[in-house]
Design an enzyme around this catalytic site. Structure first.
Site, PDB file in Angstrom:
ATOM      1  N   SER A 150       0.829  -1.196   0.000  1.00 45.44           N
ATOM      2  CA  SER A 150       0.000   0.000   0.000  1.00 45.44           C
ATOM      3  C   SER A 150       0.878   1.267   0.000  1.00 45.44           C
ATOM      4  O   SER A 150       1.663   1.457  -0.920  1.00 45.44           O
ATOM      5  CB  SER A 150      -0.973  -0.047   1.189  1.00 45.44           C
ATOM      6  OG  SER A 150      -2.032   0.851   1.022  1.00 45.44           O
ATOM      7  N   ASP A 186     -10.035  -4.760  -4.339  1.00 47.15           N
ATOM      8  CA  ASP A 186      -9.413  -3.823  -3.396  1.00 47.15           C
ATOM      9  C   ASP A 186     -10.190  -2.514  -3.416  1.00 47.15           C
ATOM     10  O   ASP A 186     -10.239  -1.825  -4.439  1.00 47.15           O
ATOM     11  CB  ASP A 186      -7.945  -3.598  -3.780  1.00 47.15           C
ATOM     12  CG  ASP A 186      -7.145  -2.915  -2.678  1.00 47.15           C
ATOM     13  OD1 ASP A 186      -7.729  -2.105  -1.930  1.00 47.15           O
ATOM     14  OD2 ASP A 186      -5.929  -3.183  -2.570  1.00 47.15           O
ATOM     15  N   HIS A 236      -7.694  -5.740   0.004  1.00 47.74           N
ATOM     16  CA  HIS A 236      -6.499  -4.982   0.369  1.00 47.74           C
ATOM     17  C   HIS A 236      -5.660  -5.776   1.368  1.00 47.74           C
ATOM     18  O   HIS A 236      -5.708  -5.542   2.580  1.00 47.74           O
ATOM     19  CB  HIS A 236      -6.929  -3.637   0.956  1.00 47.74           C
ATOM     20  CG  HIS A 236      -5.823  -2.616   1.010  1.00 47.74           C
ATOM     21  ND1 HIS A 236      -5.184  -2.149  -0.116  1.00 47.74           N
ATOM     22  CD2 HIS A 236      -5.261  -1.960   2.057  1.00 47.74           C
ATOM     23  CE1 HIS A 236      -4.272  -1.259   0.234  1.00 47.74           C
ATOM     24  NE2 HIS A 236      -4.295  -1.128   1.550  1.00 47.74           N
TER      25      HIS A 236
END
Length: 227
Positions: A120, A180, A207
């Site tokens: 991320s 996601d 995610h």
């Protein structure tokens, strides 16, 4: 004769820390335990406890657990609020240079490393570090490969310099999920042109760092090139 495990520096996501990211990647460590040694560090910036954030609500539910009391970030897109939103356009950010220095310190104190892995916001940072290495601006950076999970291009104007230089030739594996909601698939795909010959592992989930048995071969084939 077994190969020596590749040492990989791991860069956590926003509102995580090195310990919590290690816990969340337990399945990946088990999947690749004979191939890699994962080393985790924490970002230098503590994230203020905020009730609501535009992207933080979803991100918190997806990536932050009870064990994440010491929430950390690599930079803030909202300088005044000291918060981060991957979709927030901004002219300047806060904290990135200190985070680059923290990575350099980790390389000296904990290295050497063969590669680097980010998740991320951590994956977005990894892309920037690879750009610095490609532009020969950081002699300490000598990563042979990069794994970027749910990565993205920073929307901050001052960060565009990382994407305007030469294409990054460091071999890269880009991992992202079709479901996601925090970093949608198209945001991760937007990062691919920055890398030459980027390899993609697309999974049907959300995610997180995927580590199902069906993903083992892709990870192993990618890593085998560097052993």
């Amino acid at each position: 004769m077994s190969a020596v495990p590749l040492r990989i520096l791991c860069i956590h996501g926003y509102r995580q820390n090195g310990n919590s990211f290690r816990e969340k990647t337990g399945a990946l460590r088990k999947l690749l335990k004979k191939q890699v040694e994962l080393v985790f560090i924490s970002a230098p910036h503590q994230v203020p406890a905020i009730q609501e954030e535009n992207c933080g609500t979803n991100q918190q539910s997806q990536t932050v657990s009870v064990g994440d009391e010491d929430q950390r970030g690599w930079w803030f897109s909202d300088v005044q609020a000291r918060s981060f939103n991957a979709k927030q356009d901004c002219e300047s950010s806060l904290g990135l240079e200190e985070s680059i220095e923290a990575v350099k310190a980790a390389l000296k104190d904990l290295g050497p490393f063969s590669g680097i892995l980010g998740f991320s916001q951590g994956a977005a940072l990894v892309a920037m570090l690879c750009a610095l290495q490609e532009q020969k601006l950081e002699p300490d950076f000598n990563f042979r490969f990069a794994i970027l999970v749910a990565g993205f291009r920073s929307a901050c104007l001052e960060h565009q310099r990382f994407y305007e230089g030469p294409v990054i030739t460091i071999p890269s594996l880009h991992v992202f999920g079709q479901d996601d909601r925090v970093i949608p698939e198209e945001m991760s795909r937007d990062l691919l042109p920055a890398f030459d010959g980027a390899q993609v592992l697309l999974h049907p989930g959300g995610h997180f760092v995927p580590a199902a048995s069906s993903h083992r071969q892709t990870y192993q084939d990618f890593l085998k090139r560097f052993q």
